[in-house]
Enzyme design. Structure first.
Site, PDB file in Angstrom:
ATOM      1  N   SER A 129       0.573  -1.343   0.085  1.00 33.34           N
ATOM      2  CA  SER A 129       0.112  -0.001  -0.062  1.00 33.34           C
ATOM      3  C   SER A 129       0.982   1.204  -0.105  1.00 33.34           C
ATOM      4  O   SER A 129       1.883   1.193   0.619  1.00 33.34           O
ATOM      5  CB  SER A 129      -1.050   0.086   1.260  1.00 33.34           C
ATOM      6  N   TYR A 154      -2.282  -1.424  10.947  1.00 33.89           N
ATOM      7  CA  TYR A 154      -2.410  -1.832   9.501  1.00 33.89           C
ATOM      8  C   TYR A 154      -1.222  -1.543   8.542  1.00 33.89           C
ATOM      9  O   TYR A 154      -0.606  -2.551   7.944  1.00 33.89           O
ATOM     10  CB  TYR A 154      -3.581  -1.274   8.836  1.00 33.89           C
ATOM     11  N   LYS A 158       2.018  -3.975   6.707  1.00 34.35           N
ATOM     12  CA  LYS A 158       2.291  -3.824   5.202  1.00 34.35           C
ATOM     13  C   LYS A 158       3.811  -3.544   5.196  1.00 34.35           C
ATOM     14  O   LYS A 158       4.601  -4.284   4.417  1.00 34.35           O
ATOM     15  CB  LYS A 158       1.822  -2.644   4.549  1.00 34.35           C
TER      16      LYS A 158
HETATM   17  C1  WQD Z   1      -9.384   9.314   1.172  1.00 34.79           C
HETATM   18  C2  WQD Z   1      -9.594  10.783   1.277  1.00 34.79           C
HETATM   19  C3  WQD Z   1      -9.759  11.300   3.633  1.00 34.79           C
HETATM   20  C4  WQD Z   1     -13.716   9.161   3.911  1.00 34.79           C
HETATM   21  C5  WQD Z   1      -6.721   4.584   3.216  1.00 34.79           C
HETATM   22  C6  WQD Z   1      -5.727   3.438   3.816  1.00 34.79           C
HETATM   23  C7  WQD Z   1      -4.794   2.995   2.512  1.00 34.79           C
HETATM   24  C8  WQD Z   1      -5.762   2.083   1.693  1.00 34.79           C
HETATM   25  C9  WQD Z   1      -6.860   2.793   0.987  1.00 34.79           C
HETATM   26  C10 WQD Z   1      -6.688   0.115   2.257  1.00 34.79           C
HETATM   27  C11 WQD Z   1      -8.898  11.099   2.794  1.00 34.79           C
HETATM   28  C12 WQD Z   1     -10.958  11.676   2.892  1.00 34.79           C
HETATM   29  C13 WQD Z   1     -12.574   9.793   3.395  1.00 34.79           C
HETATM   30  C14 WQD Z   1     -15.012  10.274   4.383  1.00 34.79           C
HETATM   31  C15 WQD Z   1     -13.316  11.983   3.799  1.00 34.79           C
HETATM   32  N1  WQD Z   1      -5.982   0.864   2.350  1.00 34.79           N
HETATM   33  N2  WQD Z   1     -12.458  11.141   3.420  1.00 34.79           N
HETATM   34  N3  WQD Z   1     -14.617  11.611   4.151  1.00 34.79           N
HETATM   35  O1  WQD Z   1      -6.933   7.420   3.813  1.00 34.79           O
HETATM   36  O2  WQD Z   1      -6.194   7.739   1.729  1.00 34.79           O
HETATM   37  O3  WQD Z   1      -6.156   5.584   2.350  1.00 34.79           O
HETATM   38  O4  WQD Z   1      -7.467   3.491   2.304  1.00 34.79           O
HETATM   39  O5  WQD Z   1      -7.523  -0.454   2.090  1.00 34.79           O
HETATM   40  O6  WQD Z   1      -3.875   2.237   3.057  1.00 34.79           O
HETATM   41  O7  WQD Z   1      -4.952   4.321   4.554  1.00 34.79           O
HETATM   42  O8  WQD Z   1      -8.323   6.568   1.972  1.00 34.79           O
HETATM   43  O9  WQD Z   1     -10.664   6.422   1.149  1.00 34.79           O
HETATM   44  O10 WQD Z   1      -9.993   6.564   3.546  1.00 34.79           O
HETATM   45  O11 WQD Z   1      -9.660   8.643   2.179  1.00 34.79           O
HETATM   46  O12 WQD Z   1     -13.226  13.485   3.470  1.00 34.79           O
HETATM   47  O13 WQD Z   1     -15.847   9.943   4.685  1.00 34.79           O
HETATM   48  O14 WQD Z   1     -10.896  10.995   1.485  1.00 34.79           O
HETATM   49  O15 WQD Z   1      -9.874  12.261   4.822  1.00 34.79           O
HETATM   50  O16 WQD Z   1      -8.509  12.762   2.498  1.00 34.79           O
HETATM   51  P1  WQD Z   1      -6.728   6.866   2.495  1.00 34.79           P
HETATM   52  P2  WQD Z   1      -9.853   6.952   2.118  1.00 34.79           P
END
Ligand code: WQD
Length: 344
Positions: A129, A154, A158
């Site tokens: 990741s 998590y 990785k």
């Molecule tokens: C993306 C953006 C949030 C939800 C994570 C893991 C990574 C990978 C993918 C596994 C961020 C914003 C999110 C919401 C929001 N792993 N957001 N409102 O955090 O980049 O990555 O998922 O499965 O290892 O760390 O992805 O989709 O959670 O967030 O504003 O309700 O969307 O703050 O900027 P992230 P995400």
């Protein structure tokens, strides 16, 4: 369809990326043995794969943490390559229950490696990741960008798993490994027969968006608009899951055709283009001709302001490039949600 190639064991085969990768492997001429324990997936996902492909799949219900059961899979099936997806992936849950994450993600992985060594199965592709880069000093990140200390168990699983693979490939003559570092996988198969199936309240952005559009969630919370980015919201590299699946096929080709230049290789799998949370929302609304209720709230702890991929190595060495248009991806994500909820 091209001529028959090797067989690939896909652990976590009923999962989001496992199903799409299975479809891409079969379409590329590989045979696949899917295994899953349905701890975070449903048998209907396997049926979706079968509907798309118009054939029955070889599937076994198996917990990769159970080495006895896993050994049976190795005994019953010949394969040269394993793609190991089976793992827990919720960052927040891993903070609350670290042992659950270390136990599941590392024991299952070491069981796979142990049996590969024992049975002389050479190739393993590990789902890593972009989380390993943390809050990188220089963007976009290349495979050479130093990893930052993990900020969640998590993320740590990785990093540890990458290191284990490096060490095993260095030590065991017959073992070859590729780690694919995924950025933010989104979307669904264009058939709308497979896609992401989050349980409970989604942690990731796009499933929350589609569930809000479907009326399951009242309002989307945008976590912070005071970051040092063009519109103040975080920047990510949203990669279509069908493109991501094809990157696995390219990596399996490289392994099975004996083209690896080193015994352990790492590739970034992203689009190379940063997109903000607000951009994603606006494009989702436009692409699907709907309005999304959303509000700006405080930052989510642990979020990095920005991360996106330098994809030059994957483009050149794997001969793979993300191709799907983001609007198509966002339409596919909505089509999948509608399929799930029986929305016309
Ligand atoms: C993306 C953006 C949030 C939800 C994570 C893991 C990574 C990978 C993918 C596994 C961020 C914003 C999110 C919401 C929001 N792993 N957001 N409102 O955090 O980049 O990555 O998922 O499965 O290892 O760390 O992805 O989709 O959670 O967030 O504003 O309700 O969307 O703050 O900027 P992230 P995400």
């Amino acid at each position: 369809m091209s001529k028959k190639k090797d067989t690939v064991l896909v652990s976590g085969g009923a999962g989001y990326i496992g199903t799409h990768t299975t479809v891409a492997l079969i379409e590329a001429g590989y045979d696949v043995v899917m295994i899953d324990n349905f701890s975070n997936s449903e048998p209907s996902a396997v049926e979706g794969v079968e509907k798309i492909l118009g054939r029955k799949m070889t599937f076994e219900e198996c917990d990769t943490c159970d080495i006895k059961a896993l050994r049976g899979v190795f005994e019953r099936h010949e394969f040269s390559t394993v793609i190991h997806f089976a793992a827990y992936k919720a960052v927040g849950e891993s903070m609350a229950e670290p042992l659950k994450y270390y136990q599941n993600n590392l024991v299952s992985y070491m069981n796979i490696l142990q049996l590969m060594k024992e049975f002389g199965r050479p190739n393993i592709l590990f789902s890593s990741s972009a989380t390993v880069y943390g809050d990188a000093d220089v963007l976009p990140v290349t495979e050479q960008t130093p990893r930052k200390p993990a900020t969640s168990p998590y993320g740590n699983t990785k990093q540890i798993a990458e290191d284990i693979l490096r060490d095993c490939c260095a030590a065991y003559e017959g073992m070859y490994g590729i780690a694919l570092r995924y950025f933010n996988p989104v979307g669904a198969h264009p058939s709308a027969l497979i896609g992401e199936l989050p349980r409970g309240v989604p942690n990731n952005l796009l499933p929350f968006v589609t569930q809000t559009a479907a009326g399951l969630r009242e309002c989307l919370s945008v976590f912070g608009n005071d970051y040092d980015t063009p519109d103040g919201t975080c920047l990510r590299d949203y990669i279509d899951v069908v493109d991501l699946a094809k990157a696995h096929v390219a990596a399996v080709d490289r392994m099975t055709e004996g083209k690896m230049e080193q015994k352990y290789e790492i590739f970034n799998v992203g689009t190379g283009r940063p997109g903000s949370v607000l951009e994603l929302l606006t494009r989702f609304e436009k692409a699907n001709d709907l309005k999304l209720p959303y509000k700006i709230v405080g930052r989510r702890p642990g979020d990095v302001p920005a991360v996106w991929a330098d994809t030059a190595v994957a483009n050149k060495v794997l001969g793979w490039k993300a191709e799907r248009d983001l609007d198509d991806t966002l339409r596919a994500a909505w089509a999948w949600e509608k399929h799930l909820r029986n929305i016309k």
